[in-house]
Design an enzyme around this catalytic site. Sequence first.
Site, PDB file in Angstrom:
ATOM      1  N   ASP A  18      53.115  45.432  40.424  1.00 22.20           N
ATOM      2  CA  ASP A  18      53.715  44.471  41.339  1.00 22.20           C
ATOM      3  C   ASP A  18      54.421  43.338  40.601  1.00 22.20           C
ATOM      4  O   ASP A  18      55.612  43.071  40.819  1.00 22.20           O
ATOM      5  CB  ASP A  18      52.645  43.879  42.270  1.00 22.20           C
ATOM      6  CG  ASP A  18      52.021  44.928  43.169  1.00 22.20           C
ATOM      7  OD1 ASP A  18      52.745  45.813  43.633  1.00 22.20           O
ATOM      8  OD2 ASP A  18      50.801  44.860  43.408  1.00 22.20           O
ATOM      9  N   ARG A  98      40.058  34.993  42.491  1.00 19.78           N
ATOM     10  CA  ARG A  98      41.345  34.501  42.967  1.00 19.78           C
ATOM     11  C   ARG A  98      41.420  32.973  43.066  1.00 19.78           C
ATOM     12  O   ARG A  98      42.409  32.385  42.621  1.00 19.78           O
ATOM     13  CB  ARG A  98      41.701  35.149  44.316  1.00 19.78           C
ATOM     14  CG  ARG A  98      41.943  36.651  44.228  1.00 19.78           C
ATOM     15  CD  ARG A  98      42.943  36.997  43.127  1.00 19.78           C
ATOM     16  NE  ARG A  98      43.297  38.405  43.098  1.00 19.78           N
ATOM     17  CZ  ARG A  98      43.234  39.161  42.024  1.00 19.78           C
ATOM     18  NH1 ARG A  98      42.790  38.661  40.889  1.00 19.78           N
ATOM     19  NH2 ARG A  98      43.603  40.424  42.056  1.00 19.78           N
ATOM     20  N   ASP A 127      44.117  39.325  49.147  1.00 21.81           N
ATOM     21  CA  ASP A 127      44.427  38.410  48.053  1.00 21.81           C
ATOM     22  C   ASP A 127      45.524  37.413  48.398  1.00 21.81           C
ATOM     23  O   ASP A 127      45.540  36.294  47.890  1.00 21.81           O
ATOM     24  CB  ASP A 127      44.815  39.197  46.796  1.00 21.81           C
ATOM     25  CG  ASP A 127      43.600  39.691  46.023  1.00 21.81           C
ATOM     26  OD1 ASP A 127      42.489  39.219  46.326  1.00 21.81           O
ATOM     27  OD2 ASP A 127      43.765  40.532  45.124  1.00 21.81           O
ATOM     28  N   SER A 179      45.632  51.305  42.547  1.00 18.83           N
ATOM     29  CA  SER A 179      45.698  49.845  42.563  1.00 18.83           C
ATOM     30  C   SER A 179      44.364  49.338  42.021  1.00 18.83           C
ATOM     31  O   SER A 179      43.304  49.607  42.596  1.00 18.83           O
ATOM     32  CB  SER A 179      45.916  49.338  43.996  1.00 18.83           C
ATOM     33  OG  SER A 179      45.886  47.930  44.023  1.00 18.83           O
TER      34      SER A 179
END
Length: 409
Positions: A18, A98, A127, A179
């Site tokens: 990404d 995160r 996320d 992923s």
Amino acid sequence: MNKENIRKIVLAYSGGLDTSIIIPWLKENYNNPEIIAVSGNVGQADELEGLEEKALKTGASRLYVLDLMDEYVNEYIMPTLKAGALYEEYALGTSHARPCIAKGLVEIALKEHADAICHGCTGKGNDQVRFELAIRHFAPDMPIIAPWREWSIQSRDEEIDYAEAHHVPLKISRETNYSKDKNLWHLSHEGLDLEDPANEPAYEKPGFLEMGVSPLQAPDEPTYVELTFEKGIPCALDGKAMSPREIILALNDLGGRNGIGLLDIVENRLVGMKCRGVYETPGGTILYKAHSLLETLCLDKMTMHEKQRLAITFAELVYNGQWFTPLREALSAFVDKTQERVCGRVKLKLYKGNIIPAGMTSPFSLYSEEIATFGRSDYDQKDATGFIRLYGLPIQVQAMVDGKTKNPS
């Protein structure tokens, strides 16, 4: 957001698929701004290798690699561990990383006087919420760019097409395009064959698992491990004083070799859909088990049960990106109070994916062998007669009332 005014963007950069294509995409679609890549080192190890070269090659002006390991462990993992918080069995490895990374991201954005912060989270995932709530906490007026909610790319295959067209180097292929998210606490796997819950994860396939082995491939002899806790925090492993970070890394090795910490679940995402994920959390799984066992010795019944109820709320807050909220802080204050006497040693036996209790001691143990014994003790069993009579009085009165009001026929 006026794109003409966006001249400098700070990008949360992992070097994965990404964020690798986001740099050229931002250059093309945001009037060629300066891109400053920021990677938070939370223990992803080899994933950091060659990251600077890759970021610069794809168009970033520079890369910051922030050392967040100790902050992540001490300020995020340990409070969550002490709370006993699990979200549908998931040990929250991505979730509590995160806010830690986002905090560092904002610090760099403010330092660099950036016009916007960008992340590579999809519009389907959790996320995006975790990053953006943390960013809003520290920089309420900072514009946020989320390419997945803007561009025409619809799949990871199309991302690879874009990367190939723009000569962006990738470490993955279409066949290994899971992923993944990795840090010192866990590794998550999503996508490809895992999208069908009917498919068994390829635990025995070389290269699938990265932090350990399948229980089928674990040793035939058990491994014993002893953990020491002080106020709910691990402080020694097999009698050797170590930091929580060192203990996690050591347990990752021990647990991984014994097939510990594999979790295959279909979880309820914040955005409303169900998602199937496979997690590797070897050290964390051992720590959760040891800590939970020690609490059975050290916490009184009412505190323990209330803490277990609030652990669900704590886990939901972490999972849903609400780390920097008054409620999470208040719950952590409650948890810290409950942990004042969670001190002692726990011995465990690791064997082919299983964690087997092998004894524990605590100077604050509420367990009394003299009282609980089946042998002779000072406990007067006749006291139970009055206790049961009073405890059952409401039931007895209700039965008497029901007997008077019931129709005899």
